[in-house]
Enzyme design. Structure first.
Site, PDB file in Angstrom:
ATOM      1  N   HIS A   1      76.557 107.412  18.507  1.00 38.28           N
ATOM      2  CA  HIS A   1      76.753 105.991  18.162  1.00 38.28           C
ATOM      3  C   HIS A   1      75.474 105.223  18.523  1.00 38.28           C
ATOM      4  O   HIS A   1      74.860 105.479  19.557  1.00 38.28           O
ATOM      5  CB  HIS A   1      77.959 105.437  18.914  1.00 38.28           C
ATOM      6  CG  HIS A   1      78.409 104.111  18.389  1.00 38.28           C
ATOM      7  ND1 HIS A   1      77.715 102.954  18.636  1.00 38.28           N
ATOM      8  CD2 HIS A   1      79.454 103.766  17.596  1.00 38.28           C
ATOM      9  CE1 HIS A   1      78.322 101.948  18.017  1.00 38.28           C
ATOM     10  NE2 HIS A   1      79.386 102.420  17.379  1.00 38.28           N
TER      11      HIS A   1
ATOM     12  N   GLY B   1      85.116  98.912  14.746  1.00 44.15           N
ATOM     13  CA  GLY B   1      84.950  98.562  16.154  1.00 44.15           C
ATOM     14  C   GLY B   1      85.828  97.373  16.506  1.00 44.15           C
ATOM     15  O   GLY B   1      87.039  97.505  16.692  1.00 44.15           O
ATOM     16  N   GLY B   2      85.222  96.191  16.572  1.00 47.76           N
ATOM     17  CA  GLY B   2      85.905  94.971  17.013  1.00 47.76           C
ATOM     18  C   GLY B   2      87.287  94.756  16.413  1.00 47.76           C
ATOM     19  O   GLY B   2      88.245  94.448  17.144  1.00 47.76           O
TER      20      GLY B   2
ATOM     21  N   SER C   1      81.080  95.750  11.088  1.00 51.36           N
ATOM     22  CA  SER C   1      81.779  94.483  10.839  1.00 51.36           C
ATOM     23  C   SER C   1      82.881  94.595   9.788  1.00 51.36           C
ATOM     24  O   SER C   1      83.091  93.677   8.983  1.00 51.36           O
ATOM     25  CB  SER C   1      80.775  93.386  10.451  1.00 51.36           C
ATOM     26  OG  SER C   1      79.889  93.149  11.521  1.00 51.36           O
TER      27      SER C   1
ATOM     28  N   GLY D   1      78.952  94.699  14.714  1.00 50.58           N
ATOM     29  CA  GLY D   1      79.340  93.565  15.558  1.00 50.58           C
ATOM     30  C   GLY D   1      78.643  92.260  15.226  1.00 50.58           C
ATOM     31  O   GLY D   1      78.655  91.325  16.028  1.00 50.58           O
TER      32      GLY D   1
ATOM     33  N   GLU E   1      76.467 103.732   9.689  1.00 54.25           N
ATOM     34  CA  GLU E   1      76.629 102.450  10.361  1.00 54.25           C
ATOM     35  C   GLU E   1      75.266 101.777  10.524  1.00 54.25           C
ATOM     36  O   GLU E   1      74.562 102.034  11.517  1.00 54.25           O
ATOM     37  CB  GLU E   1      77.212 102.661  11.754  1.00 54.25           C
ATOM     38  CG  GLU E   1      78.562 103.328  11.763  1.00 54.25           C
ATOM     39  CD  GLU E   1      79.351 102.944  13.001  1.00 54.25           C
ATOM     40  OE1 GLU E   1      80.396 102.326  12.841  1.00 54.25           O
ATOM     41  OE2 GLU E   1      78.890 103.230  14.112  1.00 54.25           O
TER      42      GLU E   1
HETATM   43  C1  PEP Z   1      81.358 100.429  15.696  1.00 58.68           C
HETATM   44  O1  PEP Z   1      81.823 100.323  16.811  1.00 58.68           O
HETATM   45  O2  PEP Z   1      80.872 101.484  15.330  1.00 58.68           O
HETATM   46  C2  PEP Z   1      81.372  99.268  14.794  1.00 58.68           C
HETATM   47  C3  PEP Z   1      81.085  99.453  13.532  1.00 58.68           C
HETATM   48  O3  PEP Z   1      81.681  98.060  15.343  1.00 58.68           O
HETATM   49  P1  PEP Z   1      82.108  96.730  14.553  1.00 58.68           P
HETATM   50  O4  PEP Z   1      83.212  97.120  13.607  1.00 58.68           O
HETATM   51  O5  PEP Z   1      82.572  95.801  15.617  1.00 58.68           O
HETATM   52  O6  PEP Z   1      80.915  96.242  13.810  1.00 58.68           O
END
Ligand code: PEP
Length: 257
Positions: free
Chosen positions: A101, A238-239, A217, A177, A171
């Protein structure tokens, strides 16, 4: 191909009680969806990746989703204070491990050689490995070359026979985020590019069959946009995975409910 949704809780929530509550709420959401018996929900695989200390108890709650870990160490035992081995994770019921990650590449200064060691070790122990790749900045760097380098180094020497256990999460770091997301056309091009690199590493069959997910996101409103992109097989969230309502919306998108 089945769709995969991975919930990465990162360093959340603060207590075991809160983690159990969240897991119960997510299970309720999943039960609600499957009880409707609509759409293609059976083809979706849900993975919940809580922090290490909550794995056992969260795993006891999960029925409709699988347990994932946010990291894994490459050695099985020894003088590695603070590390968590694949065997330890397996004994807790973990089936998926997230590796590489961007947050760990950053704050823990994880190198591609270390990530390669983690992938090797996790695959040898039978885990599904979710490798995260993605560029920092689309404008300032050759982002395709950057992602290619990550894939080549992280999978160096990994035998082809393991390709069935590999999942890629694309990603872009600038989208994690931040509320910013990738354009559908850019996502499509990147996913095709990743599949071309996978072809070079593992061959034709694997290039088609390795699931490629998008992360950055993702929320209930935009999940559909990414899932509709050709070649995208799911989402790493993630969030939004910490909010049962948001998660319900995302799961609905993937289940066609
Ligand atoms: C992640 O934790 O890999 C991520 C994509 O976070 P978020 O969805 O908050 O952007």
């Amino acid at each position: 191909m089945r769709k995969i949704i991975i919930a990465n809780w990162k360093l959340n929530p603060a207590t075991l009680a809160a983690a159990q509550l969240l897991a119960r709420r997510i299970e309720k959401v999943l039960a609600l969806i499957s009880s409707k018996r609509l759409g293609r929900s059976k083809k979706a695989e849900m993975v919940i990746a809580p922090p290490f200390p909550f794995l056992l108890e969260v795993g006891r709650i999960l029925r409709r989703s699988s347990l994932g870990a946010q990291d894994v160490f490459w050695e099985e035992k020894g003088a590695y204070t603070g590390a968590v081995s694949p065997l330890m994770l397996r004994s807790l019921g973990v089936r998926y491990v997230i590796v590489g990650h961007s947050e760990r590449r950053d704050f823990a200064h994880e190198t591609d050689a270390e990530i390669n060691g983690k992938i090797r070790s996790a695959l040898a122990k039978g885990f599904f490995v979710v490798l995260c790749v993605g560029e920092k900045d689309r404008k300032k760097e050759n982002f395709e070359r950057f992602v290619k380098q990550e894939l080549l180094l992280d999978f160096q020497g990994i035998p082809k026979k393991y390709s069935k256990k590999i999942i890629i999460a694309y990603e872009p770091i600038w989208a994690i985020g931040t509320g910013k997301t990738v354009r559908s056309s850019d996502l499509y091009e990147m996913v095709m590019y990743i599949r071309r690199v996978l072809f070079d590493i593992f061959g034709k069959k694997a290039a088609h069959s390795i699931p490629v997910l998008y992360g950055g996101s993702v929320n209930a409103k935009n999940a559909n946009i990414f899932l509709e992109v050709d070649g995208v097989n799911g989402l790493l969230v993630g969030g939004a995975s910490l909010d049962p309502e948001e998660f319900l919306g995302i799961v609905k998108s993937v289940s066609g409910v």
